[in-house]
Design an enzyme around this catalytic site. Structure first.
Site, PDB file in Angstrom:
ATOM      1  N   HIS A 101       0.632  -1.324  -0.093  1.00 24.63           N
ATOM      2  CA  HIS A 101       0.041  -0.024  -0.071  1.00 24.63           C
ATOM      3  C   HIS A 101       0.768   1.131  -0.004  1.00 24.63           C
ATOM      4  CE1 HIS A 101      -2.439  -3.074   2.300  1.00 24.63           C
ATOM      5  NE2 HIS A 101      -3.064  -3.090   1.190  1.00 24.63           N
ATOM      6  N   CYS A 105     -15.770 -14.695  -3.884  1.00 29.00           N
ATOM      7  CA  CYS A 105     -14.638 -14.800  -3.173  1.00 29.00           C
ATOM      8  C   CYS A 105     -14.466 -13.812  -2.227  1.00 29.00           C
ATOM      9  CB  CYS A 105     -13.293 -14.834  -4.076  1.00 29.00           C
ATOM     10  SG  CYS A 105     -11.802 -14.634  -3.024  1.00 29.00           S
TER      11      CYS A 105
HETATM   12  O1  ME8 Z   1      -8.289  -3.500  -3.848  1.00 27.10           O
HETATM   13  N1  ME8 Z   1       2.528  -4.432  -4.693  1.00 27.10           N
HETATM   14  O2  ME8 Z   1      -7.954  -2.714  -1.667  1.00 27.10           O
HETATM   15  P1  ME8 Z   1      -6.722  -3.335  -1.159  1.00 27.10           P
HETATM   16  C1  ME8 Z   1       2.044  -3.274  -5.103  1.00 27.10           C
HETATM   17  N2  ME8 Z   1     -10.317  -1.785  -1.735  1.00 27.10           N
HETATM   18  N3  ME8 Z   1       0.774  -2.642  -4.821  1.00 27.10           N
HETATM   19  C2  ME8 Z   1       0.255  -3.344  -3.658  1.00 27.10           C
HETATM   20  C3  ME8 Z   1       0.518  -4.340  -3.201  1.00 27.10           C
HETATM   21  C4  ME8 Z   1       1.864  -5.036  -3.610  1.00 27.10           C
HETATM   22  N4  ME8 Z   1       2.404  -6.143  -2.936  1.00 27.10           N
HETATM   23  N5  ME8 Z   1      -0.160  -4.826  -2.058  1.00 27.10           N
HETATM   24  C5  ME8 Z   1      -1.329  -3.820  -2.448  1.00 27.10           C
HETATM   25  C6  ME8 Z   1      -8.802  -2.721  -2.791  1.00 27.10           C
HETATM   26  N6  ME8 Z   1      -1.016  -2.758  -3.048  1.00 27.10           N
HETATM   27  C7  ME8 Z   1     -10.003  -2.119  -2.809  1.00 27.10           C
HETATM   28  C8  ME8 Z   1      -9.668  -0.900  -3.865  1.00 27.10           C
HETATM   29  S1  ME8 Z   1     -10.477   1.274  -5.011  1.00 27.10           S
HETATM   30  C9  ME8 Z   1     -12.143   2.145  -5.292  1.00 27.10           C
HETATM   31  C10 ME8 Z   1     -10.994  -0.081  -3.897  1.00 27.10           C
HETATM   32  C11 ME8 Z   1      -1.770  -1.754  -3.486  1.00 27.10           C
HETATM   33  O3  ME8 Z   1      -6.403  -2.892   0.158  1.00 27.10           O
HETATM   34  C12 ME8 Z   1      -2.238  -1.523  -5.042  1.00 27.10           C
HETATM   35  O4  ME8 Z   1      -2.453  -0.155  -5.280  1.00 27.10           O
HETATM   36  O5  ME8 Z   1      -6.718  -4.766  -1.334  1.00 27.10           O
HETATM   37  C13 ME8 Z   1      -3.218  -2.442  -4.916  1.00 27.10           C
HETATM   38  O6  ME8 Z   1      -4.047  -2.237  -6.362  1.00 27.10           O
HETATM   39  C14 ME8 Z   1      -3.964  -1.929  -3.761  1.00 27.10           C
HETATM   40  O7  ME8 Z   1      -2.824  -1.867  -2.977  1.00 27.10           O
HETATM   41  C15 ME8 Z   1      -5.174  -3.091  -3.187  1.00 27.10           C
HETATM   42  O8  ME8 Z   1      -5.587  -2.510  -1.863  1.00 27.10           O
END
Ligand code: ME8
Length: 507
Positions: free
Chosen positions: A20, A125
């Protein structure tokens, strides 16, 4: 120019981790750079609270969902400042204003005739917060979460996504840079060409979420609520102002490929259905694969890789994020490289350059930066390249290419010290003017590098300017040769990135 940049709003079922941080840092680098260019900039981040998985964690902890999110949201709110990221607003989907906006947004889609009622019977899921088809599964399991999806059978409201296939394909055709990088765009196009299925935008039997305006017995499906944040925030981030006029649709969404479909397909279709313009651009970066277990072992006590900030500082983490993997390419990165980059690049290339430059100005010129700009200086050419090329890289979201370019100026300056050997010039009175020139060029080159580095190293850049007796201004036009304020007396600067004994074990 107007520049509105977003990160995904992160799920609060757990605490923030380095992945994140990666997206938030990238968005901050772009936002800071655009502010330097004088663009009207807005940077939005925040949290996604109405997910089923969030609700379940609250239940497991014996807390009311709202109480749980109120607590954990604070850990997320603390993330950007911890990373030296300067956001304009932090949105929570449980904000009252967001809820009101989502209801009116969904009502517009409903009124447009794009919503119908049907029974959903299929797989879900919870990890992905997504409905799955058999084709999405590997050995009956979600490949991302390695769990069998749950069978759901409930009466839901569906969004007629299938009706938007042609309009989406036409949009992709008309806007060849809508999704970046191109290989991601191709994935999107081929997915849409293969035909689209309508998707459920509601959940029955879950008491956590935003009730639908036309049927309060159901709540909005988490994605139908979350995506709308990019628009809703603009209506209440600054009380009394409607920032949609200024910033919609000038938005650039950043994220990793895990949520590409929702952003590149669902979101533009929902916007069209609600009568809004679609976003300017969507940029998809790679997924960092981190060997964090190894990290925690070698650091002894750092269970959370974000704790690396306590060891190296936020600027070193930002620098590592920008350089570890070419931004936008798929790749894996090892956090162990952070120690190496801290020492060799930040400590030696940049830190030592400042220490040596200031020490020489003290030693040879009593701390007074001498002389003035000379025409045709090789340092002048290196600065001009940074001034002209870095914005081009960053306009293409090439965060890695831009820092490489700035770093070549830092390396040129180091080479210039070696080649011009000021310590030799200092022994020959007849070469006093040459020594003045060299010292001037070094100080000016460092000053320009600091201004250019500000978007990446917002804590370090002002330290460099201060050590050189310069005003703390970072306007992009200052990345020009010959803007050094002379006639100030400076002292030898302390190390910018001191050697870390404690970190030695991490390499
Ligand atoms: O998907 N490498 O939230 P999320 C790079 N709530 N980026 C990463 C990462 C990694 N290992 N891990 C997480 C969601 N990210 C939804 C989004 S938007 C309207 C709703 C980053 O908490 C990256 O930007 O699962 C990924 O797309 C996002 O965190 C997923 O966050």
């Amino acid at each position: 120019m107007r520049f509105y940049v977003t990160t995904p709003i992160y799920y609060v079922n757990d605490r923030p981790h380095i992945g994140h941080a990666y997206t938030t840092i990238a968005a901050d680098i772009l936002a800071r750079h655009h502010r330097q260019r004088g663009d009207e900039t807005f940077f939005l981040t925040g949290v996604d609270e109405h997910a089923t998985k969030v609700w379940r964690v609250a239940e497991a902890q014996g807390l009311a969902a709202q109480d749980y999110v109120d607590q954990i949201a604070e850990a997320w709110r603390a993330l950007p400042p911890r990373l030296n990221a300067e956001t304009d607003y932090f949105i929570r989907t449980s904000d009252e204003d967001h809820k009101v906006f989502v209801r009116s947004f969904l009502q517009r889609i409903y009124d447009n005739g794009d919503v119908y009622e049907d029974v959903y019977a299929g797989l879900y899921c919870v990890g992905c917060e997504e409905f799955k088809t058999e084709d999405d599964l590997v050995d009956g399991k979600c490949p991302l979460h390695d769990v069998e999806p749950e069978w759901i059978e409930e009466k839901n409201y569906f969004f007629r996504l299938s009706a938007y296939q042609e309009r989406l394909l036409e949009l992709y055709e008309r806007r060849p840079d809508f999704v970046q990088p191109p290989f991601r765009f191709n994935e999107v196009k081929s997915f849409v060409s293969g035909g689209l299925r309508d998707f459920s935008i509601s959940r029955a039997g879950q008491p956590w979420g935003i009730p639908l305006p036309w049927d309060e017995s159901q709540v909005a499906y988490v994605w139908a609520d979350a995506l709308v944040n990019y628009l809703s925030a603009l209506t209440y981030a600054r009380p009394g102002e409607d920032l949609r006029e200024e910033f919609w649709p000038e938005v650039r969404h950043l994220m990793a490929q895990d949520i590409l479909r929702q952003h590149c397909i669902y979101w533009p279709a929902m916007l069209m259905a609600a009568g809004y313009s679609v976003p300017k651009q969507i940029f998809i970066h790679g997924y960092l694969l981190l060997d964090d277990l190894k990290i925690s072992k070698s650091l002894g006590n750092a269970v959370d890789p974000l704790e690396l900030i306590d060891v190296y500082g936020a600027d070193a983490l930002r620098y590592w994020c920008a350089r570890a993997v070419p931004f936008g390419q798929d790749g894996s990165a090892s956090l162990t490289g952070i120690a190496d980059r801290y020492e060799r690049e930040l400590g030696n290339d940049l830190g030592n350059l400042l220490s040596r430059t200031t020490a020489m100005i003290v030693k040879y010129r009593d701390g007074r930066i001498p002389g003035g700009p000379a025409g045709g200086s090789e340092i002048g050419a290196a600065i001009a390249a940074v001034h002209d090329l870095v914005p081009e890289h960053l306009d293409r979201f090439d965060i890695t290419g831009a820092i490489d370019r700035i770093w070549s100026l830092v390396r040129d300056l180091n080479r210039y010290v070696t080649d011009s050997a000021p310590w030799t010039l200092a022994t020959d009175d007849s070469r006093s003017a040459d020594l003045d020139q060299v010292l001037y060029d070094l100080a000016d080159g460092l000053r320009a590098a600091a201004v250019a580095l500000w978007a990446y190293l917002p804590e370090t850049a002002p330290k460099i300017l201060e050590a050189l007796g310069q005003p703390l201004e970072v306007d992009w036009e200052l990345v020009r040769y010959g803007r050094l304020a002379t006639s100030r007396t400076i002292a030898a600067a302390p190390p910018l990135f001191p050697r870390l004994e404690a970190a030695a074990g991490a390499t």
